[in-house]
Design a protein around this motif. Structure first.
Motif, PDB file in Angstrom:
ATOM      1  N   THR A 160      20.315  18.009   9.518  1.00 52.46           N
ATOM      2  CA  THR A 160      19.735  18.916  10.514  1.00 52.46           C
ATOM      3  C   THR A 160      18.869  16.921  11.465  1.00 52.46           C
ATOM      4  O   THR A 160      18.275  15.713  10.847  1.00 52.46           O
ATOM      5  CB  THR A 160      18.027  18.821  10.108  1.00 52.46           C
ATOM      6  N   GLU A 161      19.490  17.358  12.270  1.00 53.66           N
ATOM      7  CA  GLU A 161      19.080  16.574  13.577  1.00 53.66           C
ATOM      8  C   GLU A 161      19.838  15.287  12.801  1.00 53.66           C
ATOM      9  O   GLU A 161      18.997  13.184  13.158  1.00 53.66           O
ATOM     10  CB  GLU A 161      18.525  15.836  14.121  1.00 53.66           C
ATOM     11  N   GLY A 162      20.660  14.876  12.388  1.00 54.41           N
ATOM     12  CA  GLY A 162      21.751  13.553  12.004  1.00 54.41           C
ATOM     13  C   GLY A 162      21.376  13.770  10.917  1.00 54.41           C
ATOM     14  O   GLY A 162      22.122  12.340   9.449  1.00 54.41           O
ATOM     15  N   VAL A 163      19.906  13.604  10.058  1.00 52.71           N
ATOM     16  CA  VAL A 163      19.495  13.623   9.104  1.00 52.71           C
ATOM     17  C   VAL A 163      20.332  14.885   7.316  1.00 52.71           C
ATOM     18  O   VAL A 163      20.151  15.431   7.673  1.00 52.71           O
ATOM     19  CB  VAL A 163      17.981  13.249   8.166  1.00 52.71           C
ATOM     20  N   ARG A 164      20.766  14.402   6.890  1.00 51.38           N
ATOM     21  CA  ARG A 164      21.283  15.050   5.731  1.00 51.38           C
ATOM     22  C   ARG A 164      20.774  14.816   4.495  1.00 51.38           C
ATOM     23  O   ARG A 164      20.167  14.312   3.440  1.00 51.38           O
ATOM     24  CB  ARG A 164      22.994  14.198   5.130  1.00 51.38           C
ATOM     25  N   TYR A 165      20.492  15.867   3.610  1.00 52.99           N
ATOM     26  CA  TYR A 165      20.392  16.110   2.060  1.00 52.99           C
ATOM     27  C   TYR A 165      20.163  17.383   1.782  1.00 52.99           C
ATOM     28  O   TYR A 165      21.722  18.253   2.398  1.00 52.99           O
ATOM     29  CB  TYR A 165      18.300  16.444   2.850  1.00 52.99           C
ATOM     30  N   PHE A 166      19.584  17.646   0.658  1.00 54.61           N
ATOM     31  CA  PHE A 166      20.303  18.474  -0.166  1.00 54.61           C
ATOM     32  C   PHE A 166      19.116  19.792  -0.558  1.00 54.61           C
ATOM     33  O   PHE A 166      18.188  19.683  -1.020  1.00 54.61           O
ATOM     34  CB  PHE A 166      21.183  17.902  -1.428  1.00 54.61           C
ATOM     35  N   PHE A 207      16.333  17.154  -1.047  1.00 53.66           N
ATOM     36  CA  PHE A 207      16.352  15.871  -1.968  1.00 53.66           C
ATOM     37  C   PHE A 207      17.771  15.254  -0.359  1.00 53.66           C
ATOM     38  O   PHE A 207      18.679  15.228  -0.494  1.00 53.66           O
ATOM     39  CB  PHE A 207      17.560  15.593  -3.873  1.00 53.66           C
ATOM     40  N   THR A 208      16.674  13.243  -0.677  1.00 54.78           N
ATOM     41  CA  THR A 208      18.212  12.747   0.473  1.00 54.78           C
ATOM     42  C   THR A 208      19.305  12.395   1.083  1.00 54.78           C
ATOM     43  O   THR A 208      19.640  11.641  -1.460  1.00 54.78           O
ATOM     44  CB  THR A 208      16.929  12.381   1.276  1.00 54.78           C
ATOM     45  N   THR A 209      19.877  12.195   0.914  1.00 51.81           N
ATOM     46  CA  THR A 209      21.472  11.517   1.085  1.00 51.81           C
ATOM     47  C   THR A 209      21.138  10.025   1.757  1.00 51.81           C
ATOM     48  O   THR A 209      19.982   9.717   1.840  1.00 51.81           O
ATOM     49  CB  THR A 209      22.597  12.328   1.564  1.00 51.81           C
ATOM     50  N   ARG A 210      21.857   8.699   1.956  1.00 51.63           N
ATOM     51  CA  ARG A 210      21.708   7.640   2.797  1.00 51.63           C
ATOM     52  C   ARG A 210      22.003   7.453   4.161  1.00 51.63           C
ATOM     53  O   ARG A 210      22.377   7.101   4.829  1.00 51.63           O
ATOM     54  CB  ARG A 210      22.823   7.105   1.702  1.00 51.63           C
ATOM     55  N   ILE A 211      22.634   9.287   4.315  1.00 52.83           N
ATOM     56  CA  ILE A 211      22.579   9.327   5.781  1.00 52.83           C
ATOM     57  C   ILE A 211      21.828  10.440   7.076  1.00 52.83           C
ATOM     58  O   ILE A 211      20.827  11.283   6.816  1.00 52.83           O
ATOM     59  CB  ILE A 211      23.715  10.445   5.717  1.00 52.83           C
ATOM     60  N   GLY A 212      21.640   9.093   7.944  1.00 57.46           N
ATOM     61  CA  GLY A 212      20.676   9.496   9.259  1.00 57.46           C
ATOM     62  C   GLY A 212      19.456   9.106   9.201  1.00 57.46           C
ATOM     63  O   GLY A 212      18.870   8.802  10.164  1.00 57.46           O
ATOM     64  N   GLY A 213      19.751   7.646   8.762  1.00 58.13           N
ATOM     65  CA  GLY A 213      18.022   6.434   9.533  1.00 58.13           C
ATOM     66  C   GLY A 213      18.797   5.545   9.939  1.00 58.13           C
ATOM     67  O   GLY A 213      19.800   5.695  10.784  1.00 58.13           O
ATOM     68  N   VAL A 214      17.708   4.384   9.981  1.00 55.89           N
ATOM     69  CA  VAL A 214      18.662   3.189  10.939  1.00 55.89           C
ATOM     70  C   VAL A 214      18.417   1.854  10.312  1.00 55.89           C
ATOM     71  O   VAL A 214      18.471   0.692  11.185  1.00 55.89           O
ATOM     72  CB  VAL A 214      16.981   3.541  11.823  1.00 55.89           C
ATOM     73  N   HIS A 243      12.113   0.051  10.018  1.00 57.97           N
ATOM     74  CA  HIS A 243      12.931   1.435   9.814  1.00 57.97           C
ATOM     75  C   HIS A 243      12.405   1.885   8.073  1.00 57.97           C
ATOM     76  O   HIS A 243      12.701   3.200   8.604  1.00 57.97           O
ATOM     77  CB  HIS A 243      14.468  -0.383   8.429  1.00 57.97           C
ATOM     78  N   LYS A 244      11.094   1.717   7.357  1.00 56.14           N
ATOM     79  CA  LYS A 244      10.815   2.035   6.589  1.00 56.14           C
ATOM     80  C   LYS A 244      10.310   3.553   6.865  1.00 56.14           C
ATOM     81  O   LYS A 244      10.572   4.166   6.420  1.00 56.14           O
ATOM     82  CB  LYS A 244      10.052   1.735   5.504  1.00 56.14           C
ATOM     83  N   LYS A 245       9.523   3.424   7.826  1.00 54.57           N
ATOM     84  CA  LYS A 245       8.124   3.895   9.088  1.00 54.57           C
ATOM     85  C   LYS A 245       9.642   5.385   9.376  1.00 54.57           C
ATOM     86  O   LYS A 245       9.509   6.620   8.850  1.00 54.57           O
ATOM     87  CB  LYS A 245       7.342   4.032   9.658  1.00 54.57           C
ATOM     88  N   GLU A 246      10.164   4.454  10.503  1.00 59.61           N
ATOM     89  CA  GLU A 246      11.383   5.465  11.358  1.00 59.61           C
ATOM     90  C   GLU A 246      12.175   6.779   9.891  1.00 59.61           C
ATOM     91  O   GLU A 246      12.302   7.789  10.328  1.00 59.61           O
ATOM     92  CB  GLU A 246      12.130   5.224  11.876  1.00 59.61           C
ATOM     93  N   ASN A 247      12.330   6.039   9.095  1.00 59.93           N
ATOM     94  CA  ASN A 247      12.967   7.084   7.844  1.00 59.93           C
ATOM     95  C   ASN A 247      12.492   7.424   7.482  1.00 59.93           C
ATOM     96  O   ASN A 247      13.051   9.007   7.566  1.00 59.93           O
ATOM     97  CB  ASN A 247      13.931   5.723   7.130  1.00 59.93           C
ATOM     98  N   LEU A 248      11.402   7.853   6.762  1.00 58.95           N
ATOM     99  CA  LEU A 248      10.303   8.611   6.337  1.00 58.95           C
ATOM    100  C   LEU A 248       9.893   9.646   7.599  1.00 58.95           C
ATOM    101  O   LEU A 248      10.036  10.851   7.660  1.00 58.95           O
ATOM    102  CB  LEU A 248       9.824   8.021   5.477  1.00 58.95           C
ATOM    103  N   MET A 249      10.010   9.491   8.320  1.00 61.10           N
ATOM    104  CA  MET A 249       9.313  10.089   9.553  1.00 61.10           C
ATOM    105  C   MET A 249      10.633  11.381  10.003  1.00 61.10           C
ATOM    106  O   MET A 249      10.693  12.385  10.089  1.00 61.10           O
ATOM    107  CB  MET A 249       8.528   9.726  10.890  1.00 61.10           C
ATOM    108  N   ARG A 250      11.756  10.650   9.917  1.00 64.97           N
ATOM    109  CA  ARG A 250      13.556  11.115   9.758  1.00 64.97           C
ATOM    110  C   ARG A 250      13.309  12.354   8.887  1.00 64.97           C
ATOM    111  O   ARG A 250      13.801  14.129   9.262  1.00 64.97           O
ATOM    112  CB  ARG A 250      14.093  10.730   9.681  1.00 64.97           C
TER     113      ARG A 250
END
Length: 276
Positions: free
Chosen positions: A17-23, A38-45, A65-72
């Motif tokens: 979803t919007e570049g964030v890959r998860y299971f 459960f997230t992967t390592r793909i889709g953050g900054v 970075h931490k906040k942006e990744n979590l918000m994504r």
């Protein structure tokens, strides 16, 4: 045990979803009462060894970075950032029942949660969150009583019986029946890669049986998933209600961070669950 493990389900569903890959877990989707992943390592900054969707709170010195990744991730699965409660993990077997006043602890607020490796929720407005970089992500859901849990299960948590502690809390504090509980065993370092010494292998063999310990080319490995399935059988869970992702974090560098593979210089994935 073979009859039990032969009936479990296999395979999480991969989404983006919007570049964030998860299971996500098919049985949880079928129940239709939670948002989870459960997230992967793909889709953050994040960049470098943390590339890209690093959720660790301690391993990267860039709070933006931490906040942006979590918000994504929040945007991808549709949960409010302020609702997230982060486990205060201790690589043990502690379980904590989250209340409404715990929302945000560990993320937007200082945490005062007791040391614990599993968070149980039973109300809307809270998103339980755990972090992983080889340790087993465990998801539990009773769709009838509307009780859910995410857990960070390291080898100590597995050995000391975190599964039994979670099921006990579900039963004693929430009135759940083991036969109604759905489970997901997420991506983690599997028996192909989890090399151990005798101090770990021997107690695992004594507690869970010879099948959980394997020797290949003079090296010894432990199968944490098989040990967990033995615990779940003892707890009275139904095998057809258990789904194994069957993905090794150490093998799949394209999808996951791995503390063992990357010698500690790595990020972390996250487990999330909330009620609709």
């Amino acid at each position: 045990m073979a009859a039990f493990s032969g009936k479990v389900r296999h395979g999480f569903e991969q989404r983006e979803t919007e570049g964030v890959r998860y299971f996500v877990i098919p049985s949880f989707l079928e129940a239709g009462v939670t948002k989870h992943c459960f997230t992967t390592r793909i889709g953050g900054v994040s960049d470098g060894v943390y590339s890209t969707l690093n959720l660790s709170r301690t391993r990267e010195n860039n709070p933006e970075h931490k906040k942006e990744n979590l918000m994504r991730v929040c945007g991808a699965i549709g949960v409010p950032y302020e609702s997230i409660t982060l486990v205060n993990y201790a690589h043990g077997d502690g379980v904590y029942l989250v209340g409404a006043n715990d929302a945000g602890k560990g993320i937007t607020k200082e945490t005062d949660l007791p040391p614990c490796d599993a968070l149980v929720i039973r109300e809307s407005g809270i998103t339980a969150h755990t972090l992983h970089a080889d340790c087993v992500p465990l998801f539990f859901l009773d769709p009838i009583k509307r009780v859910a849990c995410v857990s960070h299960a390291g080898w100590r948590g597995v050995y000391y019986g975190i599964t039994g502690n979670i099921i006990e809390l579900f039963q004693e504090k929430c009135g759940c029946s083991p036969k109604d509980i759905l489970v997901g065993i997420g991506p983690h370092i599997m028996g192909c890669c989890f090399e151990v010494k005798e101090d770990v292998a021997k107690p695992f063999m004594e507690k869970f049986g010879e099948a959980v310990v394997m020797t290949r080319q003079g090296k010894t490995y432990v199968d944490l998933q098989l040990a967990l399935l033995r615990q779940m059988e003892q707890c009275g869970l139904l095998p057809e209600h258990i789904t194994c992702a069957d993905l090794c974090t150490c093998c799949r560098e394209d999808l996951f961070y791995s503390h063992r593979r990357d010698c500690g210089k790595t990020g972390a994935m996250g487990s999330f669950i909330a009620f609709d």
